[in-house]
Enzyme design. Sequence first.
Site, PDB file in Angstrom:
ATOM      1  N   CYS A   2       0.819  -1.197   0.000  1.00 33.77           N
ATOM      2  CA  CYS A   2       0.000   0.000   0.000  1.00 33.77           C
ATOM      3  C   CYS A   2       0.863   1.262   0.000  1.00 33.77           C
ATOM      4  O   CYS A   2       2.026   1.227   0.353  1.00 33.77           O
ATOM      5  CB  CYS A   2      -0.947   0.075   1.197  1.00 33.77           C
ATOM      6  SG  CYS A   2      -1.901  -1.403   1.460  1.00 33.77           S
ATOM      7  N   ARG A  27       2.649   0.697  -5.530  1.00 33.09           N
ATOM      8  CA  ARG A  27       2.650  -0.025  -4.257  1.00 33.09           C
ATOM      9  C   ARG A  27       1.367  -0.835  -4.051  1.00 33.09           C
ATOM     10  O   ARG A  27       1.216  -1.522  -3.054  1.00 33.09           O
ATOM     11  CB  ARG A  27       2.812   0.960  -3.099  1.00 33.09           C
ATOM     12  CG  ARG A  27       4.065   1.798  -3.187  1.00 33.09           C
ATOM     13  CD  ARG A  27       4.165   2.726  -2.020  1.00 33.09           C
ATOM     14  NE  ARG A  27       4.331   1.995  -0.793  1.00 33.09           N
ATOM     15  CZ  ARG A  27       5.491   1.563  -0.318  1.00 33.09           C
ATOM     16  NH1 ARG A  27       6.591   1.810  -0.990  1.00 33.09           N
ATOM     17  NH2 ARG A  27       5.560   0.899   0.802  1.00 33.09           N
ATOM     18  N   TRP A  74      -3.003  -2.460  -1.591  1.00 35.39           N
ATOM     19  CA  TRP A  74      -2.735  -3.816  -2.091  1.00 35.39           C
ATOM     20  C   TRP A  74      -3.232  -4.736  -0.988  1.00 35.39           C
ATOM     21  O   TRP A  74      -2.673  -4.779   0.103  1.00 35.39           O
ATOM     22  CB  TRP A  74      -1.243  -4.003  -2.333  1.00 35.39           C
ATOM     23  CG  TRP A  74      -0.912  -5.301  -2.992  1.00 35.39           C
ATOM     24  CD1 TRP A  74      -0.994  -5.588  -4.325  1.00 35.39           C
ATOM     25  CD2 TRP A  74      -0.427  -6.500  -2.357  1.00 35.39           C
ATOM     26  NE1 TRP A  74      -0.594  -6.877  -4.548  1.00 35.39           N
ATOM     27  CE2 TRP A  74      -0.236  -7.463  -3.371  1.00 35.39           C
ATOM     28  CE3 TRP A  74      -0.123  -6.838  -1.048  1.00 35.39           C
ATOM     29  CZ2 TRP A  74       0.231  -8.740  -3.104  1.00 35.39           C
ATOM     30  CZ3 TRP A  74       0.341  -8.123  -0.785  1.00 35.39           C
ATOM     31  CH2 TRP A  74       0.509  -9.053  -1.815  1.00 35.39           C
ATOM     32  N   ASN A 100      -0.111   1.557   5.966  1.00 34.86           N
ATOM     33  CA  ASN A 100       0.647   0.611   5.131  1.00 34.86           C
ATOM     34  C   ASN A 100       1.387  -0.324   6.080  1.00 34.86           C
ATOM     35  O   ASN A 100       2.151   0.137   6.920  1.00 34.86           O
ATOM     36  CB  ASN A 100       1.639   1.399   4.250  1.00 34.86           C
ATOM     37  CG  ASN A 100       2.723   0.512   3.659  1.00 34.86           C
ATOM     38  OD1 ASN A 100       3.860   0.933   3.509  1.00 34.86           O
ATOM     39  ND2 ASN A 100       2.391  -0.699   3.309  1.00 34.86           N
ATOM     40  N   GLY A 101       1.121  -1.619   5.935  1.00 37.57           N
ATOM     41  CA  GLY A 101       1.789  -2.589   6.812  1.00 37.57           C
ATOM     42  C   GLY A 101       0.783  -3.625   7.268  1.00 37.57           C
ATOM     43  O   GLY A 101      -0.284  -3.781   6.660  1.00 37.57           O
ATOM     44  N   GLU A 481      15.098 -15.122 -15.105  1.00 35.24           N
ATOM     45  CA  GLU A 481      14.557 -13.764 -15.138  1.00 35.24           C
ATOM     46  C   GLU A 481      13.632 -13.564 -16.346  1.00 35.24           C
ATOM     47  O   GLU A 481      12.564 -12.961 -16.227  1.00 35.24           O
ATOM     48  CB  GLU A 481      15.724 -12.760 -15.128  1.00 35.24           C
ATOM     49  CG  GLU A 481      15.346 -11.295 -15.261  1.00 35.24           C
ATOM     50  CD  GLU A 481      14.398 -10.781 -14.188  1.00 35.24           C
ATOM     51  OE1 GLU A 481      14.101 -11.505 -13.229  1.00 35.24           O
ATOM     52  OE2 GLU A 481      13.929  -9.642 -14.343  1.00 35.24           O
ATOM     53  N   LYS A 485       9.692 -12.462 -16.087  1.00 35.58           N
ATOM     54  CA  LYS A 485       9.162 -11.255 -16.749  1.00 35.58           C
ATOM     55  C   LYS A 485       7.938 -11.605 -17.585  1.00 35.58           C
ATOM     56  O   LYS A 485       6.932 -10.912 -17.544  1.00 35.58           O
ATOM     57  CB  LYS A 485      10.210 -10.611 -17.672  1.00 35.58           C
ATOM     58  CG  LYS A 485      11.325  -9.846 -17.043  1.00 35.58           C
ATOM     59  CD  LYS A 485      10.948  -8.485 -16.515  1.00 35.58           C
ATOM     60  CE  LYS A 485      10.576  -8.575 -15.067  1.00 35.58           C
ATOM     61  NZ  LYS A 485      11.629  -8.519 -14.103  1.00 35.58           N
ATOM     62  N   GLU A 488       4.849 -12.497 -15.334  1.00 37.61           N
ATOM     63  CA  GLU A 488       4.233 -11.458 -14.507  1.00 37.61           C
ATOM     64  C   GLU A 488       3.499 -10.395 -15.296  1.00 37.61           C
ATOM     65  O   GLU A 488       2.524  -9.851 -14.816  1.00 37.61           O
ATOM     66  CB  GLU A 488       5.239 -10.834 -13.530  1.00 37.61           C
ATOM     67  CG  GLU A 488       6.295  -9.987 -14.160  1.00 37.61           C
ATOM     68  CD  GLU A 488       7.230  -9.355 -13.143  1.00 37.61           C
ATOM     69  OE1 GLU A 488       6.779  -8.970 -12.058  1.00 37.61           O
ATOM     70  OE2 GLU A 488       8.424  -9.239 -13.440  1.00 37.61           O
ATOM     71  N   HIS A 504      15.661 -34.688 -17.557  1.00 39.03           N
ATOM     72  CA  HIS A 504      15.376 -35.439 -16.325  1.00 39.03           C
ATOM     73  C   HIS A 504      13.910 -35.300 -15.912  1.00 39.03           C
ATOM     74  O   HIS A 504      13.588 -35.426 -14.746  1.00 39.03           O
ATOM     75  CB  HIS A 504      16.322 -34.993 -15.206  1.00 39.03           C
ATOM     76  CG  HIS A 504      17.751 -35.256 -15.546  1.00 39.03           C
ATOM     77  ND1 HIS A 504      18.296 -36.506 -15.518  1.00 39.03           N
ATOM     78  CD2 HIS A 504      18.729 -34.421 -15.995  1.00 39.03           C
ATOM     79  CE1 HIS A 504      19.562 -36.438 -15.915  1.00 39.03           C
ATOM     80  NE2 HIS A 504      19.843 -35.185 -16.215  1.00 39.03           N
ATOM     81  N   LYS A 603       4.587  -3.253  -6.373  1.00 36.88           N
ATOM     82  CA  LYS A 603       6.016  -3.031  -6.548  1.00 36.88           C
ATOM     83  C   LYS A 603       6.807  -3.376  -5.305  1.00 36.88           C
ATOM     84  O   LYS A 603       7.889  -3.925  -5.375  1.00 36.88           O
ATOM     85  CB  LYS A 603       6.229  -1.562  -6.933  1.00 36.88           C
ATOM     86  CG  LYS A 603       7.662  -1.185  -7.212  1.00 36.88           C
ATOM     87  CD  LYS A 603       8.088  -1.686  -8.569  1.00 36.88           C
ATOM     88  CE  LYS A 603       9.528  -1.373  -8.876  1.00 36.88           C
ATOM     89  NZ  LYS A 603      10.045  -2.293  -9.898  1.00 36.88           N
TER      90      LYS A 603
HETATM   91  C1  F6R Z   1       9.659  -8.671 -10.634  1.00 32.41           C
HETATM   92  C2  F6R Z   1       9.900  -7.888  -9.440  1.00 32.41           C
HETATM   93  C3  F6R Z   1       9.872  -8.582  -8.132  1.00 32.41           C
HETATM   94  C4  F6R Z   1      10.886  -7.949  -7.175  1.00 32.41           C
HETATM   95  C5  F6R Z   1      10.751  -8.560  -5.778  1.00 32.41           C
HETATM   96  C6  F6R Z   1      11.777  -7.995  -4.814  1.00 32.41           C
HETATM   97  O1  F6R Z   1       9.774  -7.903 -11.788  1.00 32.41           O
HETATM   98  O2  F6R Z   1      10.094  -6.712  -9.504  1.00 32.41           O
HETATM   99  O3  F6R Z   1      10.095  -9.947  -8.276  1.00 32.41           O
HETATM  100  O4  F6R Z   1      12.173  -8.143  -7.682  1.00 32.41           O
HETATM  101  O5  F6R Z   1       9.470  -8.318  -5.287  1.00 32.41           O
HETATM  102  O6  F6R Z   1      11.630  -6.622  -4.657  1.00 32.41           O
HETATM  103  P1  F6R Z   1      12.789  -5.746  -4.042  1.00 32.41           P
HETATM  104  O7  F6R Z   1      13.935  -5.790  -5.005  1.00 32.41           O
HETATM  105  O8  F6R Z   1      12.215  -4.384  -3.896  1.00 32.41           O
HETATM  106  O9  F6R Z   1      13.170  -6.371  -2.744  1.00 32.41           O
END
Ligand code: F6R
Length: 608
Positions: A2, A27, A74, A100-101, A481, A485, A488, A504, A603
Amino acid sequence: MCGIVGYFGNREAAPLLIEGLSKLEYRGYDSAGVAIIENGEIEVTKCKGRLKNLENKLEESPIHGMVGIGHTRWATHGQPSDVNSHPHSNKEQTISVVHNGIIENYIELREWLTSEGYEFKSQTDTEVIPNLVDYFYEGDLLKAVIKATKKMEGSYAIGVIAKNEPDKLVAVRKDSPLIVGIGKEESFIASDIPAVLAQTRDVYLLEDREFVILTKEGVKIVDSNENAIEKEVYKVTWDADAAEKGGYEHFMLKEIHEQPKAIKDTMTSRIVKGQPIKLDDITITKEEIKKLNKVYIVACGTAYHAGVVGKYVIEKLARIPVEVDIASEFKYRDPIIDENSLMIIISQSGETADTMSALRLAKEKGARVIAVTNVVGSTASREADDVLYTWAGPEIAVASTKAYVTQLIAMYIIALFFAQNKETVSNEKLEEIKEEMLALPEKVEKAFECKEAIEKMTAETVNEKDMFFLGRGLDYAVALEGSLKLKEISYIHSEAYAAGELKHGPIALIEEGTVVVALGTQEELFDKTVSNVQEVVSRGAKVYAIAKEGHREVEKTANSAIYVPRVMDLLAPVVTVIPLQLFSYYMSIAKGCDVDKPRNLAKSVTVE
Ligand code: F6R
């Protein structure tokens, strides 16, 4: 999770709160709301869905007032709905709170407050806060908030307003971020700097349990005994444009294109041709580096994938054993960690709850912690022993791109620094790697030339339901990675496998037309990867290979080849990830998804 904002001043609060929230939607964006004091009453407008819904509601029935709080959510406790949206208030609506929390003991507090005659409407943990504040309220909002926080367990950044004190806004944080923006005869609170940047560049970065009071007299910060705390003003130097789209259709595309600069900025003054690596923010000594028996790299998601690259390069260059762990698993496996271990945590936000728990556990066990983070003043930067900032600038798109490549650069810097101190690599080799690193911004720029090939690949695969990403060694790390990407932001199911592992088990899934993205940028492993590609081609897979320029022989095996500029194998992840980022981006657009705000994600994940 949030985002919260608050305004106190002599302008209309609503548009300023909305503007702030629009910068915090990364957020969370399940619902949004504001509470504003209008003619001595708290007026609340909130609703499920994106901020636009809230804006529409406020256009229909505006609230006028100059003190207010706002929230973008969120969902954690309670599904996204109007009633679960913030702000939350007590029954009489004399106290309103944005949070937030997570209040971990909210059930216990709720039961107790219910027995005291309080009523609850939502399923949220937050609703206990305004009721607790009300319970302790005896005409002084600050005192009531201090008393309430003594009862609250968990994490919080809260903004509180009260009907009986219309000229005041009180806020406090514990384990969730909160900053204060200092304007002219006005002030702001926010979860993050971009929310106030259009209004001011002067901010206070609050520490845990610092209470801030915004009034006509300005900003006052006190501890829980109401002793005044003097804080330094932090001047934000980055450009407000850095948090805007700057002509790009999406933040993600803008951030992909900012990577050459972000890489350059992260290397500046650290990687200098002909000079030893100096890391001003890292105080670990040569002797301490030599004594290290183990390095743990701990992170989540994309940052974890940067950690997988970190393991390869630190082990290769500095010859120290490295374990790389997903943060949410780390603390529950009773890790063997002591004062001779080093933990490197990687976190763009510096706030990720699981990563912070791992950091705290390592410190408890006497290990030293280096934080690799992108946010100045973040929890990680404050709690770690040493910080290596990635200078990517604000990353707004939920899908991480420029933060990832700068995390890779941070891994190379740390590996080279350790190797230099342990003398595990010759000076000539160190210089050679540094020179190639300095050329990376240019190489990444060149890697963008694959755009057309990627658009074609996207058009050919847009209807796929599943895909595989394969690679060996560092290519495997990048495959992880690339796969994340794609999942998501385009919601296509994909799996990343170490190419040699496929036979395997997972090879059973390969059938006529299955799309496989094969990464073959590691010269030493190239032939082996090509053999694995042949294995899937002979079972009907449609293979898109990613190889270094000049390796045209892949075209004999794969259906299509995409080339990235030549760099030494060790640094290849920095260029190899570019076509994968672009692939997920174009796929997301082709499928009509919300590129910058994918469903169910936020995020900054500040809950465990
Ligand atoms: C994917 C992405 C997430 C963050 C993860 C960690 O694109 O952004 O997988 O990498 O939530 O976030 P941080 O780096 O802020 O700890």
